[in-house]
Design a protein around this motif. Structure first.
Motif, PDB file in Angstrom:
ATOM      1  N   PRO A 216      -3.810  19.948  -9.219  1.00  0.00           N
ATOM      2  CA  PRO A 216      -4.063  18.576  -9.670  1.00  0.00           C
ATOM      3  C   PRO A 216      -4.679  17.728  -8.567  1.00  0.00           C
ATOM      4  O   PRO A 216      -4.341  17.857  -7.380  1.00  0.00           O
ATOM      5  CB  PRO A 216      -2.664  18.071 -10.032  1.00  0.00           C
ATOM      6  N   LYS A 217      -5.603  16.859  -8.966  1.00  0.00           N
ATOM      7  CA  LYS A 217      -6.259  15.946  -8.028  1.00  0.00           C
ATOM      8  C   LYS A 217      -5.853  14.516  -8.345  1.00  0.00           C
ATOM      9  O   LYS A 217      -5.738  14.132  -9.510  1.00  0.00           O
ATOM     10  CB  LYS A 217      -7.782  16.088  -8.119  1.00  0.00           C
ATOM     11  N   GLY A 218      -5.663  13.714  -7.310  1.00  0.00           N
ATOM     12  CA  GLY A 218      -5.233  12.333  -7.493  1.00  0.00           C
ATOM     13  C   GLY A 218      -6.401  11.409  -7.789  1.00  0.00           C
ATOM     14  O   GLY A 218      -7.256  11.181  -6.936  1.00  0.00           O
ATOM     15  N   CYS A 219      -6.436  10.878  -9.006  1.00  0.00           N
ATOM     16  CA  CYS A 219      -7.469   9.904  -9.379  1.00  0.00           C
ATOM     17  C   CYS A 219      -7.024   8.523  -8.900  1.00  0.00           C
ATOM     18  O   CYS A 219      -5.945   8.052  -9.268  1.00  0.00           O
ATOM     19  CB  CYS A 219      -7.673   9.878 -10.891  1.00  0.00           C
ATOM     20  N   VAL A 220      -7.863   7.890  -8.109  1.00  0.00           N
ATOM     21  CA  VAL A 220      -7.526   6.588  -7.539  1.00  0.00           C
ATOM     22  C   VAL A 220      -8.076   5.498  -8.452  1.00  0.00           C
ATOM     23  O   VAL A 220      -9.288   5.306  -8.553  1.00  0.00           O
ATOM     24  CB  VAL A 220      -8.105   6.446  -6.119  1.00  0.00           C
ATOM     25  N   LEU A 221      -7.173   4.783  -9.140  1.00  0.00           N
ATOM     26  CA  LEU A 221      -7.562   3.728 -10.081  1.00  0.00           C
ATOM     27  C   LEU A 221      -7.132   2.379  -9.541  1.00  0.00           C
ATOM     28  O   LEU A 221      -6.010   2.220  -9.037  1.00  0.00           O
ATOM     29  CB  LEU A 221      -6.922   3.972 -11.442  1.00  0.00           C
ATOM     30  N   THR A 222      -8.021   1.408  -9.647  1.00  0.00           N
ATOM     31  CA  THR A 222      -7.752   0.066  -9.150  1.00  0.00           C
ATOM     32  C   THR A 222      -7.229  -0.839 -10.259  1.00  0.00           C
ATOM     33  O   THR A 222      -7.298  -0.513 -11.444  1.00  0.00           O
ATOM     34  CB  THR A 222      -9.024  -0.561  -8.570  1.00  0.00           C
ATOM     35  N   HIS A 223      -6.729  -1.997  -9.849  1.00  0.00           N
ATOM     36  CA  HIS A 223      -6.317  -2.999 -10.824  1.00  0.00           C
ATOM     37  C   HIS A 223      -7.518  -3.419 -11.672  1.00  0.00           C
ATOM     38  O   HIS A 223      -7.389  -3.643 -12.880  1.00  0.00           O
ATOM     39  CB  HIS A 223      -5.714  -4.204 -10.101  1.00  0.00           C
TER      40      HIS A 223
ATOM     41  N   GLY B 180       0.791  -1.228   0.000  1.00  0.00           N
ATOM     42  CA  GLY B 180       0.000   0.000   0.000  1.00  0.00           C
ATOM     43  C   GLY B 180       0.816   1.267   0.000  1.00  0.00           C
ATOM     44  O   GLY B 180       0.262   2.367  -0.218  1.00  0.00           O
ATOM     45  N   ASP B 181       2.140   1.182   0.254  1.00  0.00           N
ATOM     46  CA  ASP B 181       2.986   2.380   0.205  1.00  0.00           C
ATOM     47  C   ASP B 181       2.981   2.955  -1.211  1.00  0.00           C
ATOM     48  O   ASP B 181       2.899   2.227  -2.204  1.00  0.00           O
ATOM     49  CB  ASP B 181       4.427   2.047   0.605  1.00  0.00           C
ATOM     50  N   ARG B 182       3.116   4.274  -1.297  1.00  0.00           N
ATOM     51  CA  ARG B 182       3.144   4.927  -2.595  1.00  0.00           C
ATOM     52  C   ARG B 182       4.590   5.131  -3.066  1.00  0.00           C
ATOM     53  O   ARG B 182       5.441   5.605  -2.294  1.00  0.00           O
ATOM     54  CB  ARG B 182       2.437   6.289  -2.543  1.00  0.00           C
ATOM     55  N   LEU B 183       4.813   4.752  -4.324  1.00  0.00           N
ATOM     56  CA  LEU B 183       6.111   4.914  -4.963  1.00  0.00           C
ATOM     57  C   LEU B 183       5.927   5.768  -6.209  1.00  0.00           C
ATOM     58  O   LEU B 183       5.163   5.407  -7.106  1.00  0.00           O
ATOM     59  CB  LEU B 183       6.715   3.549  -5.327  1.00  0.00           C
ATOM     60  N   ALA B 184       6.603   6.907  -6.261  1.00  0.00           N
ATOM     61  CA  ALA B 184       6.457   7.829  -7.388  1.00  0.00           C
ATOM     62  C   ALA B 184       7.509   7.542  -8.459  1.00  0.00           C
ATOM     63  O   ALA B 184       8.611   7.069  -8.157  1.00  0.00           O
ATOM     64  CB  ALA B 184       6.567   9.270  -6.906  1.00  0.00           C
ATOM     65  N   ILE B 185       7.153   7.837  -9.713  1.00  0.00           N
ATOM     66  CA  ILE B 185       8.071   7.672 -10.843  1.00  0.00           C
ATOM     67  C   ILE B 185       8.041   8.965 -11.654  1.00  0.00           C
ATOM     68  O   ILE B 185       6.992   9.372 -12.153  1.00  0.00           O
ATOM     69  CB  ILE B 185       7.680   6.492 -11.744  1.00  0.00           C
TER      70      ILE B 185
ATOM     71  N   ALA C 134       5.843  18.935  -8.564  1.00  0.00           N
ATOM     72  CA  ALA C 134       6.290  17.626  -8.063  1.00  0.00           C
ATOM     73  C   ALA C 134       6.090  17.529  -6.554  1.00  0.00           C
ATOM     74  O   ALA C 134       5.650  16.493  -6.037  1.00  0.00           O
ATOM     75  CB  ALA C 134       7.752  17.407  -8.429  1.00  0.00           C
ATOM     76  N   ARG C 135       6.411  18.610  -5.849  1.00  0.00           N
ATOM     77  CA  ARG C 135       6.232  18.596  -4.399  1.00  0.00           C
ATOM     78  C   ARG C 135       4.769  18.362  -4.017  1.00  0.00           C
ATOM     79  O   ARG C 135       4.472  17.577  -3.111  1.00  0.00           O
ATOM     80  CB  ARG C 135       6.712  19.912  -3.795  1.00  0.00           C
ATOM     81  N   HIS C 136       3.849  19.037  -4.731  1.00  0.00           N
ATOM     82  CA  HIS C 136       2.430  18.855  -4.435  1.00  0.00           C
ATOM     83  C   HIS C 136       2.023  17.391  -4.570  1.00  0.00           C
ATOM     84  O   HIS C 136       1.327  16.844  -3.691  1.00  0.00           O
ATOM     85  CB  HIS C 136       1.576  19.712  -5.364  1.00  0.00           C
ATOM     86  N   ILE C 137       2.430  16.733  -5.639  1.00  0.00           N
ATOM     87  CA  ILE C 137       2.025  15.350  -5.865  1.00  0.00           C
ATOM     88  C   ILE C 137       2.655  14.422  -4.820  1.00  0.00           C
ATOM     89  O   ILE C 137       1.976  13.536  -4.273  1.00  0.00           O
ATOM     90  CB  ILE C 137       2.402  14.908  -7.292  1.00  0.00           C
ATOM     91  N   LEU C 138       3.932  14.616  -4.531  1.00  0.00           N
ATOM     92  CA  LEU C 138       4.597  13.761  -3.546  1.00  0.00           C
ATOM     93  C   LEU C 138       4.018  13.974  -2.147  1.00  0.00           C
ATOM     94  O   LEU C 138       3.858  13.010  -1.381  1.00  0.00           O
ATOM     95  CB  LEU C 138       6.097  14.033  -3.552  1.00  0.00           C
ATOM     96  N   GLN C 139       3.714  15.224  -1.806  1.00  0.00           N
ATOM     97  CA  GLN C 139       3.099  15.493  -0.504  1.00  0.00           C
ATOM     98  C   GLN C 139       1.692  14.912  -0.434  1.00  0.00           C
ATOM     99  O   GLN C 139       1.335  14.227   0.531  1.00  0.00           O
ATOM    100  CB  GLN C 139       3.032  17.002  -0.251  1.00  0.00           C
ATOM    101  N   ASP C 140       0.889  15.205  -1.447  1.00  0.00           N
ATOM    102  CA  ASP C 140      -0.513  14.805  -1.434  1.00  0.00           C
ATOM    103  C   ASP C 140      -0.664  13.292  -1.423  1.00  0.00           C
ATOM    104  O   ASP C 140      -1.531  12.753  -0.725  1.00  0.00           O
ATOM    105  CB  ASP C 140      -1.219  15.400  -2.657  1.00  0.00           C
ATOM    106  N   SER C 141       0.174  12.595  -2.174  1.00  0.00           N
ATOM    107  CA  SER C 141       0.063  11.125  -2.259  1.00  0.00           C
ATOM    108  C   SER C 141       0.722  10.416  -1.085  1.00  0.00           C
ATOM    109  O   SER C 141       0.568   9.209  -0.919  1.00  0.00           O
ATOM    110  CB  SER C 141       0.701  10.631  -3.554  1.00  0.00           C
ATOM    111  N   ARG C 142       1.512  11.167  -0.290  1.00  0.00           N
ATOM    112  CA  ARG C 142       2.273  10.603   0.827  1.00  0.00           C
ATOM    113  C   ARG C 142       3.260   9.548   0.341  1.00  0.00           C
ATOM    114  O   ARG C 142       3.408   8.463   0.921  1.00  0.00           O
ATOM    115  CB  ARG C 142       1.338  10.002   1.882  1.00  0.00           C
ATOM    116  N   ALA C 143       3.960   9.880  -0.733  1.00  0.00           N
ATOM    117  CA  ALA C 143       4.921   8.943  -1.313  1.00  0.00           C
ATOM    118  C   ALA C 143       6.088   8.700  -0.363  1.00  0.00           C
ATOM    119  O   ALA C 143       6.662   9.636   0.197  1.00  0.00           O
ATOM    120  CB  ALA C 143       5.438   9.485  -2.645  1.00  0.00           C
ATOM    121  N   ARG C 144       6.459   7.411  -0.207  1.00  0.00           N
ATOM    122  CA  ARG C 144       7.615   7.051   0.628  1.00  0.00           C
ATOM    123  C   ARG C 144       8.893   6.921  -0.188  1.00  0.00           C
ATOM    124  O   ARG C 144       9.997   6.951   0.362  1.00  0.00           O
ATOM    125  CB  ARG C 144       7.354   5.730   1.359  1.00  0.00           C
ATOM    126  N   ALA C 145       8.739   6.729  -1.504  1.00  0.00           N
ATOM    127  CA  ALA C 145       9.911   6.557  -2.355  1.00  0.00           C
ATOM    128  C   ALA C 145       9.627   7.176  -3.713  1.00  0.00           C
ATOM    129  O   ALA C 145       8.470   7.297  -4.128  1.00  0.00           O
ATOM    130  CB  ALA C 145      10.250   5.075  -2.503  1.00  0.00           C
TER     131      ALA C 145
END
Length: 627
Positions: free
Chosen positions: A211-218, A88-93, A127-138
């Motif tokens: 920007p808003k984070g769209c949550v998409l599932t598998h 469940g951790d968030r990893l940004a690319i 980039a900071r907004h997305i990493l902060q908002d998503s709570r990315a760990r890596a």
């Protein structure tokens, strides 16, 4: 696999108009498993089948088998687990379109993580907004400049524990960390995932706000790609003598490119990555890879057409190109009419003319796409009937589609057996869409996301109405057979001071297809009449300057040059012929510089930031409305 039969949409008619259409799914709903299983399923079912190609130093492409890809995904997933990342951790690319992007995506899923794309062109603030908002760990980045930019932001990102750089060997570093872990740990992580598990947060382009984070599932992606593969079987299945392949050059940080990458691995279509969109880089990549289909946006096809015409004009063959273009358009329209049962198809004379111009013109157009390209999947904005018919006549079938980040990419697509040029097609199988009373497009389907990420509470905020419909914010219309046309954005709707409502998109799309025009912004909200800001296409302008011997004029001088303005006025007059007098562009001004993402006037996906443009060019707009 045998071609599927085309399924006609079910239509609901209200007040004599089609208001709702739906198409049943062609693929069964996935009940267990996740996208993380795709590489391993491929390795089990077809271990030696090429699924990816990587460019090597000499410019050639080296195939990677399903077995080899699964091994690399497994090794990287073990490393991510060893480095302490939990399910469940968030990893940004944050990178361009590369093999490492796709590898990391699937390895993260195999480790039970949620991936978060960041556009490689993003500013530090974005980039900071997305990493902060998503709570990315890596976060993985591509190069040293991105590393420096995010390193300077680490004080604002206390939750970001890892920052890895692809170009300095990050993949090898992660793999080394997990070498001693048993493979079973990855199998256990994969087993915890199901279709309902979150796969990714994809942030909207932010045309009207943060920007808003769209949550998409598998499951959202499975519903999208499985039905798209079955619908577009000529694209994904290829022919026995020529297996399907594509070179992906659109950003993987956008849902459109991401969906196709997933779909290619799901269908075992050979996939290559091209990180640069520069003409001098992309054309050699296309020529050496020689894809059978491409994923594009109208801008790419417009540029290929305009470059072809400019080349012909430089060779003194402009009139020949124009005749060939008209022949191709007539041919494409005749093919369309035949497939709808309205005619017998291209006649002998039209076929003969097409054969003549195939050698002179169309072959060069196909060569620009790599030589073997037979299909283009096109989205992002409407291509328009004229160019769609031209490419069909030139031997390249364009499948237009329409979708949103919130719908895991396409929600409508051109049906292969029954195209209607100039529309975005029928609903993708498994989808229903409806036109609301105010013209807004509403969508239902398993590919529709659950909602937006709410960072404050760590939850997902639903974004559907009481009946389950997703409001898109787009305006559209359905014709009598259920084909959808997008007419504009609800928020972009212009209301003149005389009370006339109009959508700017049709005029803007038409003008943007002109060889001299790069971008166009139509204005008129609360104004007495409609005007436009126009920017110039560099390649087309360079050719025009040579032909008119005006190479020495500055950008400011060109913006007011009489000859150039007369050529642009002809284009505006053609666009105005599409609309009523009240909707027509009365005046326009040429800007000396193009709209750019760096200046804040374009989103990373090339959409206009209207409010920013109107604010920054207020003085130029005022000149269009003299008192």
């Amino acid at each position: 696999m045998q071609p599927v039969q085309l399924v006609e949409p079910h239509k609901k008619v209200e007040d004599g108009r089609v208001r709702e259409v739906s198409v049943p799914p062609l693929a069964p709903r996935v009940a267990v498993g996740s996208l993380a299983d795709i590489p391993f399923t491929n390795a089990a079912e077809a271990p030696e089948e090429p699924v990816l190609s990587r460019k090597v130093r000499d410019g050639s492409w080296q195939d990677m088998t399903a077995r080899e890809l699964a091994a690399e995904v497994l090794a990287m997933a073990k490393g991510l687990i060893a480095l302490g990342l939990r399910p469940g951790d968030r990893l940004a690319i944050m990178a361009r379109t590369t093999y490492e992007w796709t590898l990391t995506d699937f390895a993260a899923w195999a480790a039970g993580l949620v991936t978060v794309p960041v556009y490689p062109t993003s500013s530090a603030l974005q980039a900071r907004h997305i990493l902060q908002d998503s709570r990315a760990r890596a976060c993985f980045v591509e190069d040293v400049e991105q590393t420096r930019m995010l390193s300077a932001e680490r004080g604002n990102l206390p939750g970001l524990e890892h920052l890895w750089q692809f170009s300095s060997g990050a993949v090898g570093h992660v793999v080394d960390a997990g070498r001693e872990l048993p493979d079973e740990l990855v199998a256990e992580r994969r087993a915890q995932l199901g279709p309902q598990s979150i796969a990714t947060f994809i942030y909207t382009s932010g045309t009207t706000g943060p920007p808003k984070g769209c949550v998409l599932t598998h499951g959202n992606f499975f519903a999208e790609v499985d039905n798209a593969i079955e619908l577009l079987y000529p694209v994904f299945r290829g022919e026995q003598s020529e297996p399907a392949s594509t070179l992906l050059f659109l950003p993987l940080s956008h849902v459109f490119g991401r969906m196709v990458a997933i779909g290619c691995l799901r269908a075992r279509v050979r996939l290559g990555h091209a990180p640069s969109l520069k003409t001098e880089d992309l054309l050699p990549d296309l020529a050496s890879f020689a894809p059978t289909f491409l994923l594009g946006i109208p801008y790419v096809l417009e540029k290929i057409y305009n470059t072809g015409r400019a080349t012909a004009e430089r060779m003194g063959r402009a009139s020949s190109f124009d005749r060939g273009a008209r022949i191709a358009q007539r041919y494409g329209e005749a093919v369309e009419a035949q497939e709808h049962g309205f005619g017998g198809g291209p006649g002998f004379g039209l076929r003969a003319a097409r054969g003549l111009y195939d050698t002179l013109i169309y072959r060069r157009i196909r060569s620009a796409l790599g030589g073997r390209c037979r299909y283009v999947i096109c989205g992002g904005s409407p291509l328009g009937h004229r160019l769609a018919a031209f490419f069909e006549g030139a031997g390249v079938t364009v499948y237009e589609g329409y979708g949103l980040t919130e719908t895991a990419a396409a929600t409508t697509a051109t049906p292969p057996l029954k195209p209607r040029l100039g529309t975005v097609g029928w609903p993708v199988p498994g989808t229903a869409l409806r036109i609301a009373d105010d013209g807004e497009v509403l969508i239902k389907g398993d590919h529709v996301f659950g909602g937006y990420w709410e960072a404050r509470t760590g939850s997902v905020l639903p974004h559907r109405d009481a009946e389950g419909w997703l409001p898109t914010g787009d305006l559209g219309a359905l014709d009598s057979e259920g084909y959808l046309s997008i007419t504009g954005r609800k928020k972009d709707l212009i209301i003149t001071s005389a009370g006339k409502n109009l959508a700017p998109a049709p005029l803007e799309d038409w003008l943007r297809a002109h060889p001299l025009i790069s971008q166009c912004l139509v204005i008129g909200d609360n104004r007495p009449y409609v005007t436009a800001l126009v920017t110039l296409e560099p390649d087309g302008l360079a050719h025009w300057r040579r032909m008119h011997r005006k190479e020495r004029l500055t950008a400011a001088e060109l913006a007011v040059d009489g000859d150039l303005l007369r050529n642009l006025q002809q284009a505006v007059d053609e666009a105005n012929s599409l609309v009523s007098r009240a909707e027509s562009i009365r005046r326009f001004v040429v800007l000396p510089h193009d709209f750019t993402e760096e200046a804040g006037h374009l989103t990373p996906s090339m959409k206009l930031r209207r409010a920013a443009i109107v604010r920054d060019f207020a003085a130029e707009i005022d000149t269009l409305y003299p008192r």
